[in-house]
Design a protein around this motif. Structure first.
Motif, PDB file in Angstrom:
ATOM      1  N   ALA A  53       0.831  -1.211   0.000  1.00 43.74           N
ATOM      2  CA  ALA A  53       0.000   0.000   0.000  1.00 43.74           C
ATOM      3  C   ALA A  53       0.862   1.257   0.000  1.00 43.74           C
ATOM      4  CB  ALA A  53      -0.931  -0.011   1.204  1.00 43.74           C
ATOM      5  N   ILE A  54       1.962   1.228   0.738  1.00 45.67           N
ATOM      6  CA  ILE A  54       2.869   2.384   0.789  1.00 45.67           C
ATOM      7  C   ILE A  54       3.512   2.609  -0.577  1.00 45.67           C
ATOM      8  CG2 ILE A  54       5.075   3.169   1.733  1.00 45.67           C
ATOM      9  CD1 ILE A  54       4.132   1.804   4.411  1.00 45.67           C
ATOM     10  N   CYS A  55       3.957   1.536  -1.210  1.00 50.87           N
ATOM     11  CA  CYS A  55       4.576   1.666  -2.544  1.00 50.87           C
ATOM     12  C   CYS A  55       3.587   2.226  -3.555  1.00 50.87           C
ATOM     13  CB  CYS A  55       5.103   0.308  -3.015  1.00 50.87           C
ATOM     14  SG  CYS A  55       6.589  -0.244  -2.148  1.00 50.87           S
ATOM     15  N   ALA A  56       2.336   1.774  -3.464  1.00 50.04           N
ATOM     16  CA  ALA A  56       1.310   2.284  -4.377  1.00 50.04           C
ATOM     17  C   ALA A  56       1.119   3.778  -4.186  1.00 50.04           C
ATOM     18  CB  ALA A  56       0.001   1.528  -4.155  1.00 50.04           C
ATOM     19  N   ARG A  57       1.157   4.213  -2.940  1.00 48.36           N
ATOM     20  CA  ARG A  57       0.990   5.644  -2.637  1.00 48.36           C
ATOM     21  C   ARG A  57       2.189   6.458  -3.140  1.00 48.36           C
ATOM     22  NH1 ARG A  57      -1.389   8.345   1.949  1.00 48.36           N
ATOM     23  NH2 ARG A  57      -1.199  10.581   1.539  1.00 48.36           N
ATOM     24  N   ILE A  58       3.387   5.905  -2.991  1.00 44.45           N
ATOM     25  CA  ILE A  58       4.589   6.595  -3.460  1.00 44.45           C
ATOM     26  C   ILE A  58       4.644   6.607  -4.982  1.00 44.45           C
ATOM     27  CG2 ILE A  58       7.120   6.516  -3.526  1.00 44.45           C
ATOM     28  CD1 ILE A  58       7.022   5.193  -0.749  1.00 44.45           C
ATOM     29  N   GLY A  59       4.192   5.496  -5.587  1.00 43.10           N
ATOM     30  CA  GLY A  59       4.273   5.366  -7.034  1.00 43.10           C
ATOM     31  C   GLY A  59       5.493   4.605  -7.497  1.00 43.10           C
ATOM     32  N   ILE A  60       5.955   3.632  -6.667  1.00 43.75           N
ATOM     33  CA  ILE A  60       7.085   2.787  -7.047  1.00 43.75           C
ATOM     34  C   ILE A  60       6.627   1.334  -7.031  1.00 43.75           C
ATOM     35  CG2 ILE A  60       8.827   4.393  -6.161  1.00 43.75           C
ATOM     36  CD1 ILE A  60       9.080   2.629  -3.667  1.00 43.75           C
ATOM     37  N   PRO A  61       7.301   0.450  -7.779  1.00 42.05           N
ATOM     38  CA  PRO A  61       6.930  -0.971  -7.755  1.00 42.05           C
ATOM     39  C   PRO A  61       7.168  -1.573  -6.378  1.00 42.05           C
ATOM     40  CG  PRO A  61       8.380  -0.479  -9.612  1.00 42.05           C
ATOM     41  CD  PRO A  61       8.401   0.720  -8.721  1.00 42.05           C
TER      42      PRO A  61
END
Length: 207
Positions: A157-165
Protein backbone atom coordinates in the motif's frame (compact mmCIF):
# COMPACT_ATOMS: atom_id res chain seq x y z
CA UNK A 1 15.82 6.88 8.08
CA UNK A 2 15.59 7.41 4.34
CA UNK A 3 14.74 10.70 2.63
CA UNK A 4 14.00 10.34 -1.07
CA UNK A 5 13.85 13.62 -2.94
CA UNK A 6 13.32 11.75 -6.20
CA UNK A 7 10.14 10.02 -4.97
CA UNK A 8 9.28 12.53 -2.23
CA UNK A 9 9.05 10.25 0.79
CA UNK A 10 10.53 9.91 4.27
CA UNK A 11 10.86 6.46 5.83
CA UNK A 12 11.18 6.60 9.60
CA UNK A 13 12.99 3.49 10.82
CA UNK A 14 11.53 2.62 14.23
CA UNK A 15 13.73 0.02 15.98
CA UNK A 16 12.56 -3.61 16.10
CA UNK A 17 9.92 -3.18 13.39
CA UNK A 18 11.55 -4.91 10.43
CA UNK A 19 13.32 -1.77 9.28
CA UNK A 20 16.20 -3.57 7.58
CA UNK A 21 13.85 -5.47 5.29
CA UNK A 22 12.15 -2.23 4.26
CA UNK A 23 15.43 -0.38 3.78
CA UNK A 24 16.71 -3.18 1.58
CA UNK A 25 13.65 -3.00 -0.66
CA UNK A 26 13.58 0.81 -0.84
CA UNK A 27 17.26 1.09 -1.78
CA UNK A 28 16.41 -0.33 -5.20
CA UNK A 29 14.55 2.91 -5.97
CA UNK A 30 16.88 5.55 -4.51
CA UNK A 31 18.43 8.16 -6.77
CA UNK A 32 21.81 9.82 -6.49
CA UNK A 33 20.51 12.74 -4.44
CA UNK A 34 18.53 10.64 -1.98
CA UNK A 35 19.70 10.33 1.62
CA UNK A 36 19.94 7.53 4.17
CA UNK A 37 21.27 7.22 7.68
CA UNK A 38 21.90 3.74 9.05
CA UNK A 39 24.42 2.16 11.40
CA UNK A 40 23.86 -1.61 11.18
CA UNK A 41 25.03 -3.78 8.24
CA UNK A 42 25.66 -0.54 6.29
CA UNK A 43 27.13 2.72 7.57
CA UNK A 44 25.63 5.81 5.92
CA UNK A 45 25.20 9.32 7.26
CA UNK A 46 23.01 12.32 6.50
CA UNK A 47 24.81 15.48 5.32
CA UNK A 48 23.58 17.29 8.43
CA UNK A 49 26.32 17.49 11.05
CA UNK A 50 24.10 17.22 14.12
CA UNK A 51 22.20 14.19 12.80
CA UNK A 52 25.31 12.59 11.31
CA UNK A 53 26.81 12.39 14.80
CA UNK A 54 24.03 10.03 15.89
CA UNK A 55 25.40 6.48 15.83
CA UNK A 56 22.29 4.86 14.36
CA UNK A 57 19.60 5.50 11.78
CA UNK A 58 16.59 5.62 14.08
CA UNK A 59 15.89 9.34 13.73
CA UNK A 60 12.51 10.85 14.51
CA UNK A 61 10.42 13.00 12.20
CA UNK A 62 10.67 15.80 14.71
CA UNK A 63 14.47 15.64 14.55
CA UNK A 64 14.71 15.72 10.75
CA UNK A 65 11.97 18.28 10.15
CA UNK A 66 14.14 21.43 10.51
CA UNK A 67 16.65 20.09 7.98
CA UNK A 68 14.04 19.41 5.31
CA UNK A 69 12.19 22.70 5.34
CA UNK A 70 8.47 23.01 5.98
CA UNK A 71 7.43 22.84 2.33
CA UNK A 72 9.19 19.54 1.64
CA UNK A 73 8.27 18.12 5.03
CA UNK A 74 4.59 18.80 4.41
CA UNK A 75 4.68 17.54 0.81
CA UNK A 76 6.70 14.34 1.18
CA UNK A 77 4.93 11.11 2.17
CA UNK A 78 6.08 10.23 5.67
CA UNK A 79 5.67 6.60 6.69
CA UNK A 80 6.84 4.02 9.21
CA UNK A 81 6.05 0.57 10.55
CA UNK A 82 4.90 -0.22 14.07
CA UNK A 83 4.57 -3.43 16.07
CA UNK A 84 2.53 -4.66 18.99
CA UNK A 85 4.47 -3.26 21.99
CA UNK A 86 4.14 -6.54 23.91
CA UNK A 87 5.74 -8.45 21.04
CA UNK A 88 8.31 -5.72 20.43
CA UNK A 89 9.49 -5.77 24.05
CA UNK A 90 10.02 -9.54 23.95
CA UNK A 91 12.00 -9.10 20.73
CA UNK A 92 14.06 -6.39 22.43
CA UNK A 93 14.88 -8.66 25.38
CA UNK A 94 15.96 -11.49 23.08
CA UNK A 95 18.07 -9.12 20.96
CA UNK A 96 19.85 -7.50 23.90
CA UNK A 97 20.86 -10.85 25.45
CA UNK A 98 21.69 -12.68 22.21
CA UNK A 99 25.39 -12.94 23.15
CA UNK A 100 24.82 -15.04 26.28
CA UNK A 101 21.40 -16.63 25.60
CA UNK A 102 20.09 -15.29 28.92
CA UNK A 103 16.62 -14.78 27.44
CA UNK A 104 16.52 -18.34 26.13
CA UNK A 105 17.49 -19.68 29.55
CA UNK A 106 15.24 -17.49 31.71
CA UNK A 107 13.08 -15.05 29.73
CA UNK A 108 11.05 -13.71 32.64
CA UNK A 109 14.21 -12.90 34.62
CA UNK A 110 15.50 -10.83 31.70
CA UNK A 111 12.16 -9.09 31.23
CA UNK A 112 11.86 -8.22 34.93
CA UNK A 113 15.44 -6.97 35.04
CA UNK A 114 14.88 -4.60 32.10
CA UNK A 115 11.48 -3.45 33.35
CA UNK A 116 12.05 -3.09 37.09
CA UNK A 117 15.71 -3.45 38.11
CA UNK A 118 17.74 -1.62 35.47
CA UNK A 119 15.48 -0.22 32.74
CA UNK A 120 17.62 1.19 29.90
CA UNK A 121 15.67 4.44 29.71
CA UNK A 122 17.97 6.14 27.20
CA UNK A 123 18.52 3.16 24.91
CA UNK A 124 17.06 3.92 21.49
CA UNK A 125 15.55 0.42 21.12
CA UNK A 126 13.72 0.84 24.44
CA UNK A 127 11.96 4.04 23.40
CA UNK A 128 8.19 4.01 22.71
CA UNK A 129 7.37 3.89 19.01
CA UNK A 130 5.20 7.00 18.96
CA UNK A 131 8.15 9.18 19.97
CA UNK A 132 9.60 8.72 16.47
CA UNK A 133 6.41 9.89 14.77
CA UNK A 134 4.92 12.77 16.79
CA UNK A 135 5.65 16.46 17.21
CA UNK A 136 6.24 18.30 20.45
CA UNK A 137 2.52 18.44 21.15
CA UNK A 138 2.13 14.70 20.63
CA UNK A 139 0.38 15.02 17.27
CA UNK A 140 1.11 12.34 14.67
CA UNK A 141 3.38 13.58 11.86
CA UNK A 142 3.42 10.37 9.84
CA UNK A 143 1.03 10.08 6.87
CA UNK A 144 0.99 6.27 6.73
CA UNK A 145 1.73 3.74 9.47
CA UNK A 146 2.18 0.14 8.39
CA UNK A 147 2.04 -2.84 10.74
CA UNK A 148 4.65 -5.54 11.19
CA UNK A 149 1.80 -8.01 11.70
CA UNK A 150 0.66 -7.31 8.13
CA UNK A 151 3.94 -6.09 6.77
CA UNK A 152 3.80 -7.12 3.12
CA UNK A 153 0.31 -5.73 2.57
CA UNK A 154 1.31 -2.53 4.37
CA UNK A 155 4.42 -2.19 2.23
CA UNK A 156 2.41 -2.81 -0.95
CA UNK A 157 0.00 0.00 0.00
CA UNK A 158 2.87 2.38 0.79
CA UNK A 159 4.58 1.67 -2.54
CA UNK A 160 1.31 2.28 -4.38
CA UNK A 161 0.99 5.64 -2.64
CA UNK A 162 4.59 6.59 -3.46
CA UNK A 163 4.27 5.37 -7.03
CA UNK A 164 7.08 2.79 -7.05
CA UNK A 165 6.93 -0.97 -7.76
CA UNK A 166 6.50 -3.13 -4.69
CA UNK A 167 8.67 -6.15 -3.88
CA UNK A 168 8.57 -9.18 -1.61
CA UNK A 169 10.17 -8.18 1.69
CA UNK A 170 12.97 -10.44 2.88
CA UNK A 171 13.47 -11.38 6.51
CA UNK A 172 16.54 -9.64 7.87
CA UNK A 173 17.96 -9.70 11.43
CA UNK A 174 15.20 -11.96 12.80
CA UNK A 175 15.25 -14.21 15.88
CA UNK A 176 13.46 -17.47 16.59
CA UNK A 177 11.19 -17.68 19.59
CA UNK A 178 7.66 -18.53 20.61
CA UNK A 179 4.54 -16.36 20.72
CA UNK A 180 5.05 -13.26 22.85
CA UNK A 181 2.10 -13.92 25.20
CA UNK A 182 3.82 -17.05 26.54
CA UNK A 183 6.63 -14.97 28.07
CA UNK A 184 4.52 -12.68 30.25
CA UNK A 185 3.40 -12.83 33.82
CA UNK A 186 0.79 -10.30 35.05
CA UNK A 187 3.37 -7.93 36.54
CA UNK A 188 5.43 -7.68 33.35
CA UNK A 189 2.29 -7.34 31.24
CA UNK A 190 1.03 -4.44 33.37
CA UNK A 191 4.38 -2.65 33.26
CA UNK A 192 4.70 -2.91 29.47
CA UNK A 193 1.12 -1.62 29.20
CA UNK A 194 2.08 1.33 31.41
CA UNK A 195 5.36 2.15 29.67
CA UNK A 196 3.99 1.84 26.15
CA UNK A 197 0.44 2.95 26.84
CA UNK A 198 0.51 5.71 24.23
CA UNK A 199 1.68 3.23 21.58
CA UNK A 200 -1.17 0.89 22.46
CA UNK A 201 -3.69 3.72 22.25
CA UNK A 202 -2.36 5.48 19.15
CA UNK A 203 -1.80 2.36 17.04
CA UNK A 204 -4.72 0.27 18.30
CA UNK A 205 -2.85 -2.62 19.94
CA UNK A 206 -3.69 -4.71 22.98
CA UNK A 207 -2.22 -7.74 24.72
Amino acid sequence: MIISHEHEFVFTAIPKTGTHSVRQALREHLGGGDLEQVGLFVNKRFPFEELARISHGHISLQQVRPYMGEDAFARYLKFAFVRNPFDRFVSYCAFMTRANDAFVQNPQAVMHHLLFVQPPEQHILFQPQHTFLVDGAGELLSDMVGRVEDMQASYDAICARIGIPTATLEQVNTSRRGGYRDYYDPRARDEVARRYGRDLELFGYEF
